[in-house]
Design an enzyme around this catalytic site. Structure first.
Site, PDB file in Angstrom:
ATOM      1  N   TYR A   1     -14.099  -5.718  -3.753  1.00 60.46           N
ATOM      2  CA  TYR A   1     -13.532  -6.124  -5.261  1.00 60.46           C
ATOM      3  C   TYR A   1     -12.655  -7.313  -5.283  1.00 60.46           C
ATOM      4  O   TYR A   1     -11.985  -7.449  -4.077  1.00 60.46           O
ATOM      5  CB  TYR A   1     -13.259  -4.803  -6.060  1.00 60.46           C
ATOM      6  CG  TYR A   1     -11.791  -4.322  -5.593  1.00 60.46           C
ATOM      7  CD1 TYR A   1     -11.665  -3.771  -4.389  1.00 60.46           C
ATOM      8  CD2 TYR A   1     -10.685  -4.473  -6.458  1.00 60.46           C
ATOM      9  CE1 TYR A   1     -10.252  -3.290  -4.175  1.00 60.46           C
ATOM     10  CE2 TYR A   1      -9.496  -4.178  -6.396  1.00 60.46           C
ATOM     11  CZ  TYR A   1      -9.150  -3.379  -5.091  1.00 60.46           C
ATOM     12  OH  TYR A   1      -7.732  -2.796  -4.856  1.00 60.46           O
TER      13      TYR A   1
ATOM     14  N   LYS B   1     -10.810  -6.236   1.288  1.00 62.80           N
ATOM     15  CA  LYS B   1     -10.673  -5.653   0.075  1.00 62.80           C
ATOM     16  C   LYS B   1     -11.655  -4.591  -0.320  1.00 62.80           C
ATOM     17  O   LYS B   1     -12.349  -4.965  -1.209  1.00 62.80           O
ATOM     18  CB  LYS B   1     -10.194  -6.583  -0.990  1.00 62.80           C
ATOM     19  CG  LYS B   1      -9.540  -6.177  -2.143  1.00 62.80           C
ATOM     20  CD  LYS B   1      -9.024  -7.229  -2.866  1.00 62.80           C
ATOM     21  CE  LYS B   1      -8.432  -6.897  -4.417  1.00 62.80           C
ATOM     22  NZ  LYS B   1      -7.197  -6.020  -4.354  1.00 62.80           N
TER      23      LYS B   1
ATOM     24  N   GLU C   1       2.660  -2.035   3.290  1.00 64.27           N
ATOM     25  CA  GLU C   1       2.637  -2.638   2.027  1.00 64.27           C
ATOM     26  C   GLU C   1       2.737  -1.510   1.031  1.00 64.27           C
ATOM     27  O   GLU C   1       2.884  -0.457   1.248  1.00 64.27           O
ATOM     28  CB  GLU C   1       1.153  -3.307   1.754  1.00 64.27           C
ATOM     29  CG  GLU C   1       0.031  -2.564   2.189  1.00 64.27           C
ATOM     30  CD  GLU C   1      -1.249  -3.476   2.071  1.00 64.27           C
ATOM     31  OE1 GLU C   1      -1.436  -4.406   1.763  1.00 64.27           O
ATOM     32  OE2 GLU C   1      -2.186  -2.679   2.739  1.00 64.27           O
TER      33      GLU C   1
ATOM     34  N   LEU D   1      -3.407  -6.040   3.309  1.00 59.64           N
ATOM     35  CA  LEU D   1      -4.377  -6.891   2.330  1.00 59.64           C
ATOM     36  C   LEU D   1      -3.567  -8.327   2.448  1.00 59.64           C
ATOM     37  O   LEU D   1      -2.538  -8.416   2.338  1.00 59.64           O
ATOM     38  CB  LEU D   1      -4.453  -6.418   0.973  1.00 59.64           C
ATOM     39  CG  LEU D   1      -5.471  -7.207   0.372  1.00 59.64           C
ATOM     40  CD1 LEU D   1      -7.030  -7.169   1.038  1.00 59.64           C
ATOM     41  CD2 LEU D   1      -5.361  -7.122  -1.053  1.00 59.64           C
TER      42      LEU D   1
HETATM   43  N1  PMP Z   1      -1.978  -4.976  -0.922  1.00 62.33           N
HETATM   44  C1  PMP Z   1      -2.744  -4.020  -1.277  1.00 62.33           C
HETATM   45  C2  PMP Z   1      -3.242  -2.698  -0.815  1.00 62.33           C
HETATM   46  C3  PMP Z   1      -3.473  -4.279  -2.913  1.00 62.33           C
HETATM   47  O1  PMP Z   1      -4.155  -3.274  -3.158  1.00 62.33           O
HETATM   48  C4  PMP Z   1      -3.035  -5.358  -3.362  1.00 62.33           C
HETATM   49  C5  PMP Z   1      -3.852  -5.675  -4.733  1.00 62.33           C
HETATM   50  N2  PMP Z   1      -5.055  -5.727  -4.802  1.00 62.33           N
HETATM   51  C6  PMP Z   1      -2.424  -6.351  -2.698  1.00 62.33           C
HETATM   52  C7  PMP Z   1      -1.662  -6.030  -1.462  1.00 62.33           C
HETATM   53  C8  PMP Z   1      -1.989  -7.396  -3.478  1.00 62.33           C
HETATM   54  O2  PMP Z   1      -2.961  -8.480  -3.343  1.00 62.33           O
HETATM   55  P1  PMP Z   1      -3.031  -9.688  -4.490  1.00 62.33           P
HETATM   56  O3  PMP Z   1      -1.794 -10.553  -4.454  1.00 62.33           O
HETATM   57  O4  PMP Z   1      -4.091 -10.498  -3.883  1.00 62.33           O
HETATM   58  O5  PMP Z   1      -3.479  -9.006  -5.703  1.00 62.33           O
END
Ligand code: PMP
Length: 287
Positions: free
Chosen positions: A33, A151, A183, A207
């Site tokens: 996603y 993701k 994270e 991620l």
């Molecule tokens: N880490 C994780 C585990 C996440 O779910 C997200 C948000 N989807 C992020 C980091 C941040 O990623 P982004 O800046 O692309 O939203």
């Protein structure tokens, strides 16, 4: 008001949108996603999200449901049809359904991926009271699988971590593995010491946040020092500031970690400055 959503080529009212019970997204969490934010009716960093989606699909041997240009058009159509000024577009691609349940991937020639998109209207997304207050976080063990760089829609543990935080009277959870913060439950994590921003380096452990990439570039342009390395909860508790980044919350100051207030317990100067710079620059570049 009922939303217009997108399912496999059709724009339809949400009540009429259906996906098979045999869909591998439903049965196996075999799906990926993206969440792209919308400010002033325009998409923030669509190119970044499209690129990461292509990477997630490639890593899982999943066919792309359409071209990235077509995806951009679907995003734009949904924003327009639903009159979104500030909010989000959620996109999900799954390996589809071959009409049964089997661990073996179906033949991509005969089983097409499922593509679903919907909008979430969030007036006040940019001028958020939560960002003015800052977030309180708890730490929890990171027991997720080891391909967090993809993701996927396997969000049960992040969801449980969020619930643990809520139960503890906090807003979010930071995940810890081998003594170091990986994270946040749905965001990348940072601490600030003096003028230096510290965040874990990219690997399969986290991620690769689209917001992270933009914020680190903007921080460097603003002469802030950036260090990509591991840090512990103890180091974070003694830091001057902390914050998280994500496409849906931008830069979110963190004011408390496991009950320890950071500084005076209010959002840090650098976090707030980065939030402002990020929002300004991304609005300018929005499509
Ligand atoms: N880490 C994780 C585990 C996440 O779910 C997200 C948000 N989807 C992020 C980091 C941040 O990623 P982004 O800046 O692309 O939203």
């Amino acid at each position: 008001m009922s939303r217009i959503v997108y399912v496999n080529g059709d724009y339809i009212p949400e009540e009429q949108a259906t996906v098979s019970i045999f869909d591998r997204g439903f049965l196996m969490a075999d799906g990926v996603y993206e969440v792209t934010s919308v400010l002033g009716g325009k998409l923030i960093d669509f190119a970044g999200h499209a690129k990461r989606l292509e990477r997630s699909l490639t890593e899982l041997d999943m066919p792309a449901p359409c071209t990235m240009d077509e995806l951009l058009e679907i995003h734009r159509q949904l924003v327009e049809k639903n009159g979104i000024d500030e909010g989000l577009v959620y996109l999900q691609v799954t390996r589809g359904s071959d009409g049964d349940r089997d661990f073996v991937f179906p033949d991509p020639e005969t089983t097409k991926p499922t593509l679903v998109l919907f909008t979430q209207n969030k007036p006040g997304l940019a001028d958020s009271p939560a960002a003015r207050k800052g977030a309180k976080v708890i730490s929890v063990p990171d027991i997720r699988w080891h391909r967090r760089d993809i993701k996927t829609v396997q969000l049960l543990y992040p969801s449980m971590a969020k619930m643990m935080a809520k139960k503890a009277g906090c807003d979010d959870a930071w995940l810890v593995e081998d003594g170091f913060v990986t994270e946040g439950s749905s965001n990348n994590a940072y601490i600030v010491k003096g003028n230096k921003i510290i965040t874990r380096e990219l690997s399969n452990d986290i991620l690769h946040g689209i917001t992270r990439a933009a914020v680190l570039t903007l921080a460097a342009e603003a002469q802030m020092e950036v260090e990509e390395r591991n840090f512990t909860i103890e180091e974070a508790q003694q830091a001057d500031e902390a914050f998280t980044t994500s496409a849906s919350a931008f830069v979110m100051p963190v004011v408390e970690i496991d009950g320890t207030k950071l500084g005076d317990g209010t959002p840090g100067r650098i976090a707030l400055r980065l939030r402002e710079i990020y929002l300004d620059e991304m609005r300018k570049a929005a499509v």
